[in-house]
Design a protein around this motif. Structure first.
Motif, PDB file in Angstrom:
ATOM      1  N   SER A   1      -6.836  -1.858  -2.518  1.00 31.74           N
ATOM      2  CA  SER A   1      -7.312  -1.042  -3.746  1.00 31.74           C
ATOM      3  C   SER A   1      -7.845   0.374  -3.358  1.00 31.74           C
ATOM      4  N   ILE A   2      -8.657   0.387  -2.246  1.00 34.58           N
ATOM      5  CA  ILE A   2      -9.349   1.478  -1.781  1.00 34.58           C
ATOM      6  C   ILE A   2      -8.277   2.583  -1.742  1.00 34.58           C
ATOM      7  N   LEU A   3      -7.373   2.301  -0.881  1.00 33.75           N
ATOM      8  CA  LEU A   3      -6.413   3.326  -0.346  1.00 33.75           C
ATOM      9  C   LEU A   3      -5.330   3.679  -1.629  1.00 33.75           C
ATOM     10  N   LYS A   4      -4.987   2.793  -2.444  1.00 35.55           N
ATOM     11  CA  LYS A   4      -4.186   3.235  -3.579  1.00 35.55           C
ATOM     12  C   LYS A   4      -4.955   4.368  -4.414  1.00 35.55           C
ATOM     13  N   LYS A   5      -6.199   4.160  -4.600  1.00 33.57           N
ATOM     14  CA  LYS A   5      -7.010   5.158  -5.228  1.00 33.57           C
ATOM     15  C   LYS A   5      -6.994   6.403  -4.558  1.00 33.57           C
ATOM     16  N   ASP A   6      -6.681   6.674  -3.388  1.00 32.96           N
ATOM     17  CA  ASP A   6      -6.628   7.714  -2.521  1.00 32.96           C
ATOM     18  C   ASP A   6      -5.129   8.104  -2.540  1.00 32.96           C
ATOM     19  N   ASN A   7      -4.270   7.759  -3.324  1.00 36.06           N
ATOM     20  CA  ASN A   7      -2.920   7.979  -3.449  1.00 36.06           C
ATOM     21  C   ASN A   7      -2.037   7.345  -2.161  1.00 36.06           C
ATOM     22  N   TYR A   8      -2.424   6.461  -1.558  1.00 31.59           N
ATOM     23  CA  TYR A   8      -1.498   5.962  -0.534  1.00 31.59           C
ATOM     24  C   TYR A   8      -0.643   4.751  -1.289  1.00 31.59           C
TER      25      TYR A   8
ATOM     26  N   ASN B   1       2.371  23.095   5.262  1.00 33.79           N
ATOM     27  CA  ASN B   1       3.390  22.392   6.051  1.00 33.79           C
ATOM     28  C   ASN B   1       3.261  21.461   7.069  1.00 33.79           C
ATOM     29  N   LYS B   2       1.830  20.989   7.022  1.00 31.10           N
ATOM     30  CA  LYS B   2       1.589  20.007   7.916  1.00 31.10           C
ATOM     31  C   LYS B   2       1.839  18.497   7.176  1.00 31.10           C
ATOM     32  N   TRP B   3       2.303  17.711   8.049  1.00 28.90           N
ATOM     33  CA  TRP B   3       2.471  16.152   7.806  1.00 28.90           C
ATOM     34  C   TRP B   3       1.509  15.458   7.720  1.00 28.90           C
ATOM     35  N   PHE B   4       1.372  14.799   6.551  1.00 28.47           N
ATOM     36  CA  PHE B   4       0.266  13.406   6.311  1.00 28.47           C
ATOM     37  C   PHE B   4       0.923  12.339   6.173  1.00 28.47           C
ATOM     38  N   PRO B   5       0.125  11.066   6.780  1.00 27.49           N
ATOM     39  CA  PRO B   5       0.949   9.988   6.617  1.00 27.49           C
ATOM     40  C   PRO B   5       0.309   9.277   4.991  1.00 27.49           C
ATOM     41  N   LYS B   6       1.487   8.855   4.248  1.00 26.80           N
ATOM     42  CA  LYS B   6       1.221   8.528   2.945  1.00 26.80           C
ATOM     43  C   LYS B   6       1.484   7.245   2.834  1.00 26.80           C
ATOM     44  N   THR B   7       2.430   6.506   3.620  1.00 27.68           N
ATOM     45  CA  THR B   7       2.666   4.951   3.358  1.00 27.68           C
ATOM     46  C   THR B   7       1.964   4.140   4.300  1.00 27.68           C
ATOM     47  N   VAL B   8       1.863   3.043   3.813  1.00 27.87           N
ATOM     48  CA  VAL B   8       0.849   1.922   4.712  1.00 27.87           C
ATOM     49  C   VAL B   8       1.552   0.638   4.756  1.00 27.87           C
ATOM     50  N   TYR B   9       1.271   0.004   5.878  1.00 29.04           N
ATOM     51  CA  TYR B   9       1.693  -1.433   5.892  1.00 29.04           C
ATOM     52  C   TYR B   9       0.472  -2.257   6.538  1.00 29.04           C
ATOM     53  N   ILE B  10       0.317  -3.147   5.855  1.00 28.69           N
ATOM     54  CA  ILE B  10      -0.829  -4.060   6.537  1.00 28.69           C
ATOM     55  C   ILE B  10      -0.461  -5.141   6.682  1.00 28.69           C
TER      56      ILE B  10
ATOM     57  N   PRO C   1     -15.309  -4.682   9.057  1.00 33.27           N
ATOM     58  CA  PRO C   1     -15.422  -5.240   7.546  1.00 33.27           C
ATOM     59  C   PRO C   1     -16.293  -4.660   6.438  1.00 33.27           C
ATOM     60  N   ASP C   2     -17.382  -3.731   7.221  1.00 27.81           N
ATOM     61  CA  ASP C   2     -18.169  -3.181   5.975  1.00 27.81           C
ATOM     62  C   ASP C   2     -17.833  -1.606   5.839  1.00 27.81           C
ATOM     63  N   SER C   3     -16.888  -1.198   6.610  1.00 30.25           N
ATOM     64  CA  SER C   3     -16.511   0.213   6.517  1.00 30.25           C
ATOM     65  C   SER C   3     -15.212   0.661   5.652  1.00 30.25           C
ATOM     66  N   TYR C   4     -14.780  -0.208   5.038  1.00 33.43           N
ATOM     67  CA  TYR C   4     -13.310  -0.055   4.361  1.00 33.43           C
ATOM     68  C   TYR C   4     -13.316   1.045   3.458  1.00 33.43           C
ATOM     69  N   LYS C   5     -14.420   1.300   2.771  1.00 35.90           N
ATOM     70  CA  LYS C   5     -14.631   2.498   1.851  1.00 35.90           C
ATOM     71  C   LYS C   5     -14.379   3.808   2.600  1.00 35.90           C
ATOM     72  N   ARG C   6     -14.680   3.704   3.660  1.00 33.56           N
ATOM     73  CA  ARG C   6     -14.430   4.938   4.673  1.00 33.56           C
ATOM     74  C   ARG C   6     -13.113   5.245   5.195  1.00 33.56           C
ATOM     75  N   LEU C   7     -12.247   4.257   4.893  1.00 34.53           N
ATOM     76  CA  LEU C   7     -10.929   4.562   5.589  1.00 34.53           C
ATOM     77  C   LEU C   7     -10.100   5.685   5.089  1.00 34.53           C
ATOM     78  N   PRO C   8     -10.135   6.173   3.974  1.00 34.95           N
ATOM     79  CA  PRO C   8      -9.664   7.579   3.679  1.00 34.95           C
ATOM     80  C   PRO C   8      -9.856   8.693   4.546  1.00 34.95           C
ATOM     81  N   GLN C   9     -11.308   8.560   4.825  1.00 33.95           N
ATOM     82  CA  GLN C   9     -12.013   9.660   5.779  1.00 33.95           C
ATOM     83  C   GLN C   9     -11.454   9.479   7.167  1.00 33.95           C
ATOM     84  N   LEU C  10     -11.401   8.086   7.677  1.00 35.55           N
ATOM     85  CA  LEU C  10     -11.186   7.866   9.069  1.00 35.55           C
ATOM     86  C   LEU C  10     -10.045   8.051   9.376  1.00 35.55           C
TER      87      LEU C  10
END
Ligand code: SF4
Length: 448
Positions: free
Chosen positions: A34-41, A8-17, A115-124
């Motif tokens: 593209s990276i975040l869509k793969k992670d279902n954002y 029942n925790k809340w997780f952010p799922k929608t993103v505006y950039i 700029p070189d860390s975008y693949k780590r965004l889901p984790q961050l």
């Protein structure tokens, strides 16, 4: 935010950039999507409806800084306490100012990715939302080119931007790019050509190859000329552009290819930065004004109908009136088709910020940029007028008709904007156009 059924925790799922700065940042935002869509954002177009707002920032110009600071405060203010939002910073400013940003309590940044860390965004994002701690990764990579990420492009149809190399080894003294985006590295030609084929299959007509120093592209034995030649063989892509190059990397082989290959547009953005040799040395641009003018002569001898645009900085530290006059003279001698002009402003971490006090008064910088602007406006108008009566091939851009009723915009091979009366055409069509009028901002024409 979405509830997680298990606890029942809340997780952010929608993103505006929101994206600031250069075309490379726009491209990077497409990678992030593209990276975040793969992670279902899910990406939303309304900032107020987003669980996460990400600002893809730029450290090149001062007003970009001010804009980002202001934007973060206004997002927090608009959302208030009852409608929380996570805020993340991406891009060059994030890298350059990470310490200040994280320590600035009033800003309340949740996560930062360079700029070189975008693949780590889901984790961050997870670290920031699950553990409630500020998370960041601004590590610069010697290898990351995102060659395995196909950008999620928002503007379909006509032109696609495509980064072929990242970073810069030049260390021009005024520039933060080598510090915020690291050293040069290039994607393989096969990988680039694969992406171009995909773009052609999706209906794109033009690609613009991007890099901080695009013409120093090198992958094993392959140089930029080789890459351009390979890209031009892709069927369906009719126009190829590139930005931004450095004047030091224009071998004859590349100019000969440009001259001979009808798909490579006859336009070069050739950053001058300054026209005085002492200032050019202080900037560490590695050419003199004479060498720059020789290069322009060589380019025009090989490609007579080339369009040239440029970047110029006025008021670099210690620049005198006489030295500024040299810049005016070089600009007039070249007769650039257009120019982006900037007042020098110190960027934290650059060589210039450590070695040269920013000592040209703001009022002088303003006077200089106004004079340069005036002169360049006349030159641009003159260059544009030279097209009146010509027949040009124009690539129509997608146009929201409501914005300019009765009109369609397009671009010539030399990248000049042409406004045409509305006709039975659509974005992506190539049409022959007679140029009927010119202003300092572009051309007007009629389909023939
Ligand atoms: S070549 Fe361009 S990106 Fe590289 S340091 Fe110079 S100005 Fe910056």
């Amino acid at each position: 935010m979405q509830p997680n059924s298990s606890n029942n925790k809340w997780f952010p799922k929608t993103v505006y950039i929101a994206t600031y700065g250069c075309q490379m940042n726009e491209y990077d935002s497409e990678l992030v999507r593209s990276i975040l869509k793969k992670d279902n954002y899910e990406f939303v177009t309304d900032e107020l409806a987003a669980d996460i707002v990400m600002l893809n920032t730029c450290a090149i110009r001062e007003h970009a800084h001010r804009k980002v600071y202001g934007r973060v405060h206004s997002i927090r203010h608009a959302r208030g306490k009852d409608n929380p939002v996570m805020i993340g910073l991406l891009g060059c400013m994030a890298t350059n100012l990470r310490q200040d940003l994280l320590e600035d309590r009033s800003l309340k940044i949740d996560f930062i990715a360079g700029p070189d860390s975008y693949k780590r965004l889901p984790q961050l994002i997870r670290e920031a939302s699950d553990e409630g701690r500020k998370s960041y990764d601004v590590t610069l990579s010697e290898f990351e080119t995102y060659s395995d990420v196909y950008p999620s492009r928002t503007q379909g149809g006509v032109n696609a931007w495509l980064a072929v190399m990242r970073g810069c080894n030049n260390f021009c003294t005024f520039c933060v790019v080598p510090y915020t985006r690291g050293r040069e590295r290039s994607r393989s030609p096969e990988n680039v050509v694969d992406e171009v084929r995909r773009l052609a299959a999706e209906g794109f007509k033009q690609v613009t190859l991007l890099g901080q120093n695009v013409n120093s592209y090198r992958f094993e034995d392959h140089d930029f000329a080789y890459l351009m030649d390979e890209v031009s063989k892709v069927e369906g892509i009719e126009r190829i552009r590139f930005t931004s190059p450095h004047p030091k990397d224009f071998p004859d082989r590349f100019l000969d290819l440009m001259a001979a290959n009808p798909k490579i547009c006859k336009h070069i953005h050739l950053p001058l930065q300054a026209g005085n040799n002492r200032i050019l040395t202080m900037m560490d641009r590695t050419y003199t004004n004479e060498e720059f003018l020789d290069l322009v002569d060589k380019i025009r001898a090989k490609i007579p109908d080339i369009a040239l645009s440029t970047d110029i900085i006025v008021g670099f530290p210690t620049e005198t009136d006489g030295e500024f006059e040299d810049t005016l003279q070089v600009a007039a001698k070249v007769g650039f088709d257009s120019a982006f002009m900037f007042k020098y402003s110190e960027r934290q971490g650059t060589i210039a910020s450590k070695k040269y006090p920013d000592d040209v008064p703001e009022s002088i910088k303003t006077e200089r940029i106004m004079r340069l602007n005036e002169i360049q406006k006349e030159i641009t108008h003159l260059r544009n007028r030279a097209h009146i009566g010509q027949i040009q091939t124009v690539l129509l851009e997608p146009y929201p008709e409501a914005k300019n009723p009765g009109q369609m915009p397009g671009r010539t091979d030399g990248n000049k904007l042409v406004i045409l009366p509305l006709g039975p055409y659509k974005g992506g069509d190539f049409i022959k156009v007679r140029i009927t009028d010119a202003t300092p901002h572009g051309l007007k024409g009629h389909p023939v």
